[in-house]
Structure formats: structure tokens, C-alpha cells
Design a protein around this motif. Structure first.
Motif, PDB file in Angstrom:
ATOM      1  N   ASN A 156       0.791  -1.226   0.000  1.00 47.81           N
ATOM      2  CA  ASN A 156       0.000   0.000   0.000  1.00 47.81           C
ATOM      3  C   ASN A 156       0.826   1.280   0.000  1.00 47.81           C
ATOM      4  O   ASN A 156       0.257   2.374  -0.019  1.00 47.81           O
ATOM      5  N   GLN A 157       2.153   1.156   0.001  1.00 46.02           N
ATOM      6  CA  GLN A 157       2.990   2.349  -0.042  1.00 46.02           C
ATOM      7  C   GLN A 157       2.699   3.212  -1.265  1.00 46.02           C
ATOM      8  O   GLN A 157       2.704   4.442  -1.196  1.00 46.02           O
ATOM      9  N   LYS A 158       2.425   2.561  -2.380  1.00 41.46           N
ATOM     10  CA  LYS A 158       2.235   3.280  -3.646  1.00 41.46           C
ATOM     11  C   LYS A 158       0.957   4.104  -3.666  1.00 41.46           C
ATOM     12  O   LYS A 158       0.785   4.966  -4.533  1.00 41.46           O
ATOM     13  N   TYR A 159       0.027   3.838  -2.720  1.00 43.39           N
ATOM     14  CA  TYR A 159      -1.244   4.558  -2.728  1.00 43.39           C
ATOM     15  C   TYR A 159      -1.189   5.890  -1.974  1.00 43.39           C
ATOM     16  O   TYR A 159      -2.182   6.603  -1.917  1.00 43.39           O
ATOM     17  N   LEU A 160      -0.040   6.197  -1.381  1.00 42.97           N
ATOM     18  CA  LEU A 160       0.107   7.487  -0.722  1.00 42.97           C
ATOM     19  C   LEU A 160       0.637   8.491  -1.735  1.00 42.97           C
ATOM     20  O   LEU A 160       1.808   8.472  -2.109  1.00 42.97           O
ATOM     21  N   GLY A 161      -0.232   9.369  -2.200  1.00 44.82           N
ATOM     22  CA  GLY A 161       0.179  10.354  -3.193  1.00 44.82           C
ATOM     23  C   GLY A 161       1.022  11.457  -2.585  1.00 44.82           C
ATOM     24  O   GLY A 161       0.747  11.930  -1.481  1.00 44.82           O
ATOM     25  N   VAL A 162       2.073  11.842  -3.294  1.00 45.09           N
ATOM     26  CA  VAL A 162       2.957  12.916  -2.849  1.00 45.09           C
ATOM     27  C   VAL A 162       2.927  14.022  -3.894  1.00 45.09           C
ATOM     28  O   VAL A 162       3.002  13.752  -5.100  1.00 45.09           O
ATOM     29  N   LYS A 163       2.811  15.279  -3.418  1.00 47.81           N
ATOM     30  CA  LYS A 163       2.749  16.421  -4.333  1.00 47.81           C
ATOM     31  C   LYS A 163       3.990  17.291  -4.193  1.00 47.81           C
ATOM     32  O   LYS A 163       4.601  17.354  -3.129  1.00 47.81           O
ATOM     33  N   CYS A 164       4.303  17.964  -5.278  1.00 47.98           N
ATOM     34  CA  CYS A 164       5.390  18.930  -5.260  1.00 47.98           C
ATOM     35  C   CYS A 164       5.015  20.052  -4.299  1.00 47.98           C
ATOM     36  O   CYS A 164       3.914  20.614  -4.376  1.00 47.98           O
ATOM     37  N   THR A 165       5.924  20.395  -3.401  1.00 51.66           N
ATOM     38  CA  THR A 165       5.671  21.446  -2.416  1.00 51.66           C
ATOM     39  C   THR A 165       5.410  22.792  -3.082  1.00 51.66           C
ATOM     40  O   THR A 165       4.643  23.616  -2.570  1.00 51.66           O
ATOM     41  N   GLN A 166       5.992  23.017  -4.249  1.00 51.97           N
ATOM     42  CA  GLN A 166       5.865  24.304  -4.921  1.00 51.97           C
ATOM     43  C   GLN A 166       4.641  24.362  -5.842  1.00 51.97           C
ATOM     44  O   GLN A 166       3.802  25.242  -5.703  1.00 51.97           O
ATOM     45  N   CYS A 167       4.524  23.433  -6.779  1.00 53.15           N
ATOM     46  CA  CYS A 167       3.476  23.546  -7.803  1.00 53.15           C
ATOM     47  C   CYS A 167       2.321  22.573  -7.615  1.00 53.15           C
ATOM     48  O   CYS A 167       1.361  22.597  -8.385  1.00 53.15           O
ATOM     49  N   GLN A 168       2.416  21.689  -6.591  1.00 56.49           N
ATOM     50  CA  GLN A 168       1.345  20.751  -6.237  1.00 56.49           C
ATOM     51  C   GLN A 168       1.113  19.659  -7.275  1.00 56.49           C
ATOM     52  O   GLN A 168       0.080  18.995  -7.282  1.00 56.49           O
ATOM     53  N   THR A 169       2.085  19.434  -8.181  1.00 59.89           N
ATOM     54  CA  THR A 169       2.000  18.330  -9.132  1.00 59.89           C
ATOM     55  C   THR A 169       2.137  17.001  -8.389  1.00 59.89           C
ATOM     56  O   THR A 169       2.995  16.863  -7.510  1.00 59.89           O
ATOM     57  N   ILE A 170       1.301  16.021  -8.728  1.00 56.64           N
ATOM     58  CA  ILE A 170       1.411  14.692  -8.122  1.00 56.64           C
ATOM     59  C   ILE A 170       2.672  14.013  -8.639  1.00 56.64           C
ATOM     60  O   ILE A 170       2.936  13.990  -9.848  1.00 56.64           O
ATOM     61  N   LEU A 171       3.449  13.442  -7.725  1.00 54.78           N
ATOM     62  CA  LEU A 171       4.766  12.906  -8.068  1.00 54.78           C
ATOM     63  C   LEU A 171       4.810  11.389  -7.990  1.00 54.78           C
ATOM     64  O   LEU A 171       4.310  10.783  -7.037  1.00 54.78           O
ATOM     65  N   ASP A 172       5.429  10.775  -8.992  1.00 57.03           N
ATOM     66  CA  ASP A 172       5.706   9.342  -8.947  1.00 57.03           C
ATOM     67  C   ASP A 172       7.046   9.079  -8.261  1.00 57.03           C
ATOM     68  O   ASP A 172       7.177   8.164  -7.444  1.00 57.03           O
ATOM     69  N   ILE A 205      -0.538   4.821   6.025  1.00 60.16           N
ATOM     70  CA  ILE A 205      -1.092   3.669   5.301  1.00 60.16           C
ATOM     71  C   ILE A 205      -1.471   2.524   6.241  1.00 60.16           C
ATOM     72  O   ILE A 205      -1.923   1.479   5.782  1.00 60.16           O
ATOM     73  N   ASN A 206      -1.302   2.732   7.551  1.00 56.80           N
ATOM     74  CA  ASN A 206      -1.670   1.713   8.533  1.00 56.80           C
ATOM     75  C   ASN A 206      -3.073   2.019   9.050  1.00 56.80           C
ATOM     76  O   ASN A 206      -3.271   2.975   9.796  1.00 56.80           O
ATOM     77  N   PRO A 207      -4.086   1.236   8.676  1.00 51.81           N
ATOM     78  CA  PRO A 207      -5.473   1.564   9.055  1.00 51.81           C
ATOM     79  C   PRO A 207      -5.721   1.533  10.560  1.00 51.81           C
ATOM     80  O   PRO A 207      -6.605   2.240  11.052  1.00 51.81           O
ATOM     81  N   VAL A 208      -4.967   0.732  11.297  1.00 51.82           N
ATOM     82  CA  VAL A 208      -5.147   0.679  12.753  1.00 51.82           C
ATOM     83  C   VAL A 208      -4.677   1.984  13.383  1.00 51.82           C
ATOM     84  O   VAL A 208      -5.415   2.639  14.137  1.00 51.82           O
ATOM     85  N   LEU A 209      -3.455   2.400  13.076  1.00 52.92           N
ATOM     86  CA  LEU A 209      -2.909   3.628  13.655  1.00 52.92           C
ATOM     87  C   LEU A 209      -3.654   4.863  13.156  1.00 52.92           C
ATOM     88  O   LEU A 209      -3.943   5.780  13.926  1.00 52.92           O
ATOM     89  N   LEU A 210      -3.967   4.876  11.853  1.00 52.34           N
ATOM     90  CA  LEU A 210      -4.688   6.024  11.316  1.00 52.34           C
ATOM     91  C   LEU A 210      -6.092   6.110  11.916  1.00 52.34           C
ATOM     92  O   LEU A 210      -6.619   7.204  12.133  1.00 52.34           O
TER      93      LEU A 210
END
Length: 326
Positions: free
Chosen positions: A42-58, A106-111
Motif C-alpha cells: 500500500n505504499q504506492k497509494y500514498l500520493g505525494v505532491k510537489c511542495t511548490q506547484c502541487q503536481t502529483i509525483l511518482d 497507510i496503517n489503518p489501525v494507527l490512522l
């Protein structure tokens, strides 16, 4: 605490710590914990965005100093430097707090524990407009503590034999709420509007949405580095919060079941106990302690009036594990 003499005013020279572990702890942990395979998948399902332009990053380009801010390019990193510089702090870990925060999210118990805690901290049960017409934002302060309580005691009381290479684990020290007298930064408002719109169009229009900021703590500068993510509170989590069923713990000493009312702080304690029960790093929230981690605990033992020290001392007062240390 004992002084080793008959004079009650004498300076303490040793501390007696009694620590008993529930024999069913491992069984209880494995009955509720997610597997390492689940976390990896499930690591891949956490989307990360560019801090400056907010583009979703692979493949995010991370700040080499704090390792928390992510960018799509050097150009965006340079543009953002004037904003990022005041909050950027050196992180001794190769991945900074990024990987630790990702493992929590990504941990449903802790989240789940955190979502319940945020519901109580931000008053979502008291105001039906929060998360819909009004942005809510919570801050979770966390630190790395020794996985062995005796190592923690050694650092806290500045025992010269304590230190060296110590295995650490994530612990959640506090949930605080954004001061509503301070305006939200435009980027934070934009981030929330995007999250709110996404939930509205994907079948979750009746669920509140806000933001949660994860802040690492250190002794030198107080709060060190941070990451902010959107937080969707599903209806079933709100229903659990409304029932307010107490958490139940079995005392390893007396064998008596202790009931603790559900609240923001009891949700944090439940999350911390869950992490502590993980002996094999199944949750991937253990890491070798840095000197900054150790000094934060020593600073609390010296009663330094810094935010991380106060947060740790407050955690120690409310969690029974530390009762012999105060």
C-alpha cells in the motif's frame, strides 16, 4: 524513586523502575496489527505532491537536508527555497521523517486511532459544519523513543551508561489544534479545497475532510520538520466516536481490566501501545535513535521549558507506563 539514604531531601542517586509486560501482549498485537506485506503493497497509494506547484509525483525529489519537502524538479525546489528555508532542519536519518509518516498513514489501525483523536480534539461532534464549510487542521507531534523502557529511563535521568546504539520506535506525544485566530496559509486552504472537492465527487460528500500535520520534535529547535496530508473522516469512524466506548487494558500486575474513557489523549496512548507491542518491526516504525532523539529525552529529564520537553512530560504524566519515572 529512592535516595539511598534516610534523608528524604537528599539528592536521588538511583531509580527503581518496575516494568511488567502483559503475557498476552504478543497475541493481542498479532490479532489486530496489519502485516508487513500489507504495508509494502500500500505504499504506492500514498500520493505525494510537489511542495511548490502541487503536481502529483511518482518519483519525488526530496530536500537533501530535511528529506521531508518534495519537489518535481530543481526549478521548483529553488523557487520554494525562501519559503522552505525557515522550517528546514537537518535530519540524521537517510529518509527523514517521510518514511515514518508514510507507515503511519497507510496503517489503518494507527490512522484509525488518529482519526478518532482528531474528532475529539477538533470538536467534530460539536459542530456539524467543521470539515464541510470550515477547515479543521490538527498537528500530531511525534518523536523517537527507545523501545526498551529501561533505556528511556537511562536517558531521562542522564545516566552516563545510557546511550550508544539504541533501537528506537515512533511515539505520538500530542495532538494540537490549529489556532483559529491565525489565518490558514493559502497553500493549506487550497490543499483542503482540493481534498473536499475530491470527496464530494467520489461518494463521500457527507464525510468531513481536513488536514493533519505530522511534526518531528527535537531539543535544539523545538519542532523540527513536518509533513501535511489530507484527512478524510468516514461515517463509521464518527459513529465510533459518538458511542464513546472506553478502551480496555489488562493490567499486567493486577490482572484487572482497566477502562479508559475515549478521548484524544487515550487514542494517542492506544496507538503508542500498539507500536510498542511490535517487537519485530512489523509496522516498520522502528529506527536507530539519533543523538537528537536522545537529547530530546535528556532535555525533558532536565525540565527544560521547550515545546518537545513539555509534550513528552505531559505524555509521561498521562500514560501509566512512565508512572515510576515521575
Amino acid at each position: 524513586m529512592s535516595t539511598g539514604s534516610g534523608d528524604p531531601s537528599a539528592t536521588p542517586n538511583f531509580v527503581r523502575v518496575v516494568h511488567v509486560t502483559n503475557p498476552e501482549q504478543d497475541t493481542l498485537f498479532h490479532a489486530t496489527a496489519v502485516s508487513s506485506e500489507f504495508l509494502k503493497a500500500n505504499q504506492k497509494y500514498l500520493g505525494v505532491k510537489c511542495t511548490q506547484c502541487q503536481t502529483i509525483l511518482d518519483k519525488p525529489l526530496r530536500c537533501s537536508k530535511c528529506k521531508s519537502a518534495c519537489y518535481c524538479s530543481k526549478e521548483c525546489q529553488n523557487k520554494n527555497w525562501s519559503m522552505h528555508k525557515p522550517a528546514c532542519r537537518e535530519d540524521e536519518r537517510s529518509s527523514g521523517l517521510f518514511e515514518l509518516v508514510r507507515m503511519i498513514i497507510i496503517n489503518p489501525v494507527l490512522l484509525g486511532y488518529l482519526k478518532l483523536g482528531v474528532i475529539f480534539a477538533c470538536g467534530l461532534l460539536d459542530d456539524s459544519q467543521i470539515g464541510f464549510d470550515t477547515l479543521f487542521s490538527a498537528c500530531v507531534e511525534f518523536a523517537i523513543e527507545p523501545s526498551d523502557i529501561f533505556d528511556f529511563a537511562g536517558l531521562y535521568f542522564n545516566d552516563r551508561t545510557a546511550g550508544g546504539k539504541l533501537q528506537g520506535m515512533v511515539q505520538l506525544n500530542a495532538i494540537t489544534v490549529w489556532n483559529m485566530q491565525i489565518p490558514f496559509p493559502p497553500k493549506r486552504i487550497s490543499m483542503w479545497h482540493e481534498a473536499r472537492a475530491r470527496c464530494n465527487t467520489t461518494g463521500f460528500a457527507k464525510d468531513p475532510v481536513g488536514l493533519i500535520e505530522f511534526v518531528g520534535c527535537g531539543p535544539a529547535h523545538g519542532r523540527v520538520n513536518s509533513m501535511t496530508v489530507e484527512l478524510h473522516i468516514p461515517a463509521k469512524t464518527l459513529a465510533i466516536a459518538r458511542r464513546r466506548e472506553p478502551f480496555e487494558y489488562l493490567s499486567a500486575i493486577t490482572g484487572i481490566i482497566i477502562k479508559q474513557p475515549m478521548s484524544a489523549v487515550s487514542c494517542l496512548e492506544s496507538a503508542n501501545l500498539h507500536i510498542r507491542a511490535d517487537k519485530q518491526n512489523q509496522l516498520r516504525l522502528r529506527a536507530e535513535m539519533t543523538e537528537r532523539d536522545k537529547e530530546a529525552i535528556r532535555a525533558a529529564g532536565r525540565d527544560e521549558d521547550a515545546l518537545p520537553s513539555r509534550a513528552l512530560k505531559e505524555k509521561m504524566r498521562r500514560e501509566c507506563l512512565y508512572v515510576d519515572l515521575l
